[in-house]
Design a protein around this motif. Structure first.
Motif, PDB file in Angstrom:
ATOM      1  N   PHE A 105      -1.548  -6.178 -10.820  1.00 10.26           N
ATOM      2  CA  PHE A 105      -1.544  -5.891  -9.387  1.00 10.26           C
ATOM      3  C   PHE A 105      -1.037  -7.046  -8.548  1.00 10.26           C
ATOM      4  N   THR A 106      -0.922  -8.237  -9.136  1.00  9.88           N
ATOM      5  CA  THR A 106      -0.412  -9.388  -8.384  1.00  9.88           C
ATOM      6  C   THR A 106       1.012  -9.741  -8.780  1.00  9.88           C
ATOM      7  N   ILE A 107       1.525  -9.144  -9.800  1.00  7.66           N
ATOM      8  CA  ILE A 107       2.862  -9.314 -10.373  1.00  7.66           C
ATOM      9  C   ILE A 107       3.014 -10.643 -11.102  1.00  7.66           C
ATOM     10  N   VAL A 108       2.544 -11.756 -10.540  1.00 10.33           N
ATOM     11  CA  VAL A 108       2.673 -13.037 -11.242  1.00 10.33           C
ATOM     12  C   VAL A 108       1.385 -13.844 -11.084  1.00 10.33           C
ATOM     13  N   LYS A 109       0.991 -14.497 -12.172  1.00 10.43           N
ATOM     14  CA  LYS A 109      -0.122 -15.441 -12.152  1.00 10.43           C
ATOM     15  C   LYS A 109       0.400 -16.769 -12.661  1.00 10.43           C
ATOM     16  N   GLU A 110      -0.081 -17.842 -12.043  1.00  8.63           N
ATOM     17  CA  GLU A 110       0.350 -19.186 -12.409  1.00  8.63           C
ATOM     18  C   GLU A 110      -0.790 -19.915 -13.107  1.00  8.63           C
ATOM     19  N   TYR A 111      -0.448 -20.587 -14.193  1.00 10.52           N
ATOM     20  CA  TYR A 111      -1.411 -21.388 -14.954  1.00 10.52           C
ATOM     21  C   TYR A 111      -0.820 -22.782 -15.107  1.00 10.52           C
ATOM     22  N   GLU A 112      -1.536 -23.778 -14.634  1.00 11.62           N
ATOM     23  CA  GLU A 112      -1.000 -25.142 -14.588  1.00 11.62           C
ATOM     24  C   GLU A 112      -1.641 -26.096 -15.589  1.00 11.62           C
ATOM     25  N   SER A 113      -2.581 -25.639 -16.390  1.00 16.65           N
ATOM     26  CA  SER A 113      -3.374 -26.571 -17.215  1.00 16.65           C
ATOM     27  C   SER A 113      -2.731 -26.953 -18.546  1.00 16.65           C
ATOM     28  N   GLY A 114      -1.656 -26.314 -18.940  1.00 23.54           N
ATOM     29  CA  GLY A 114      -1.037 -26.595 -20.236  1.00 23.54           C
ATOM     30  C   GLY A 114      -0.011 -27.716 -20.170  1.00 23.54           C
ATOM     31  N   ARG A 115       0.663 -27.961 -21.293  1.00 27.82           N
ATOM     32  CA  ARG A 115       1.683 -29.014 -21.316  1.00 27.82           C
ATOM     33  C   ARG A 115       2.873 -28.664 -20.440  1.00 27.82           C
ATOM     34  N   LEU A 116       3.057 -27.366 -20.164  1.00 23.85           N
ATOM     35  CA  LEU A 116       4.038 -26.871 -19.196  1.00 23.85           C
ATOM     36  C   LEU A 116       3.349 -25.817 -18.344  1.00 23.85           C
ATOM     37  N   PRO A 117       3.743 -25.685 -17.075  1.00 23.33           N
ATOM     38  CA  PRO A 117       3.193 -24.579 -16.287  1.00 23.33           C
ATOM     39  C   PRO A 117       3.604 -23.246 -16.925  1.00 23.33           C
TER      40      PRO A 117
END
Length: 144
Positions: A64-76
Motif C-alpha cells: 500500500f506504500t509502494i516503496v519501503k526504505e531500509y537503511e540498516s544494512g551495508r547498503l540501503p
C-alpha cells in the motif's frame, strides 16, 4: 554480456541461501526485478536478500506504500511492490530514478508492470511454481 540461468529452489531454506549469497555481490545502484504469480515467494526472496545485506528491520511487503526504505544494512535497501500502480506516472511521482540509480539496492516486486522503467542491466528473476510442494524455479537474467 547477458547471462540467463535456471535454478531449482526446493524449499524456503534454499531461498534464503540463494538470497544471502546474491546479496554478497550486490552493489550500489543494483535493481533486482522480481516477477511471479501471487505466492511464489517474491517477498521471501526479498527478505533473504535483506538479511544478506545485514538489514536489521523487519521486512514487510510495501503493497500500500509502494516503496519501503531500509537503511540498516551495508547498503540501503529500497523495496518496491508495484502491484497497485495504476499509472506509470506514479513511479515518476515517487522519484523512482533516485532509488534505481542511487546508492542503494532496489528490489521491485511485480516488476513486469513497470518493465519500461527497469534498467537494462537489472537482475531479473522470474519465479515460477515447481512440480513439488515448496519447489520454485528461478529464471535469472543478469549482466556480467
Amino acid at each position: 554480456m547477458k547471462e540467463t540461468k535456471t535454478i531449482k529452489i526446493n524449499n524456503e531454506t534454499e531461498t534464503y541461501d540463494f538470497g544471502m549469497k546474491m546479496a554478497e555481490e550486490l552493489k550500489p545502484g543494483t535493481v533486482v526485478a522480481l516477477v511471479g504469480d501471487l505466492g511464489t515467494g517474491k517477498t521471501t526472496l526479498t527478505k533473504a536478500i535483506a538479511q544478506g545485506l545485514g538489514v536489521s528491520e523487519v521486512i514487510t511487503s510495501p503493497t500500500f506504500t509502494i516503496v519501503k526504505e531500509y537503511e540498516s544494512g551495508r547498503l540501503p535497501l529500497y523495496h518496491f511492490d508495484v502491484y497497485r500502480i495504476g499509472d506509470i506516472d506514479e513511479m515518476y511521482e515517487l522519484g523512482y530514478e533516485e532509488y534505481f540509480y542511487g546508492e542503494g539496492v532496489s528490489i521491485v516486486e511485480w516488476a513486469d508492470i513497470i518493465d519500461e522503467l527497469i534498467p537494462e542491466n537489472a537482475i531479473r528473476i522470474n519465479i515460477e511454481y515447481g512440480i513439488n510442494e515448496g519447489e520454485r524455479i528461478y529464471r535469472c537474467t543478469f549482466w556480467q
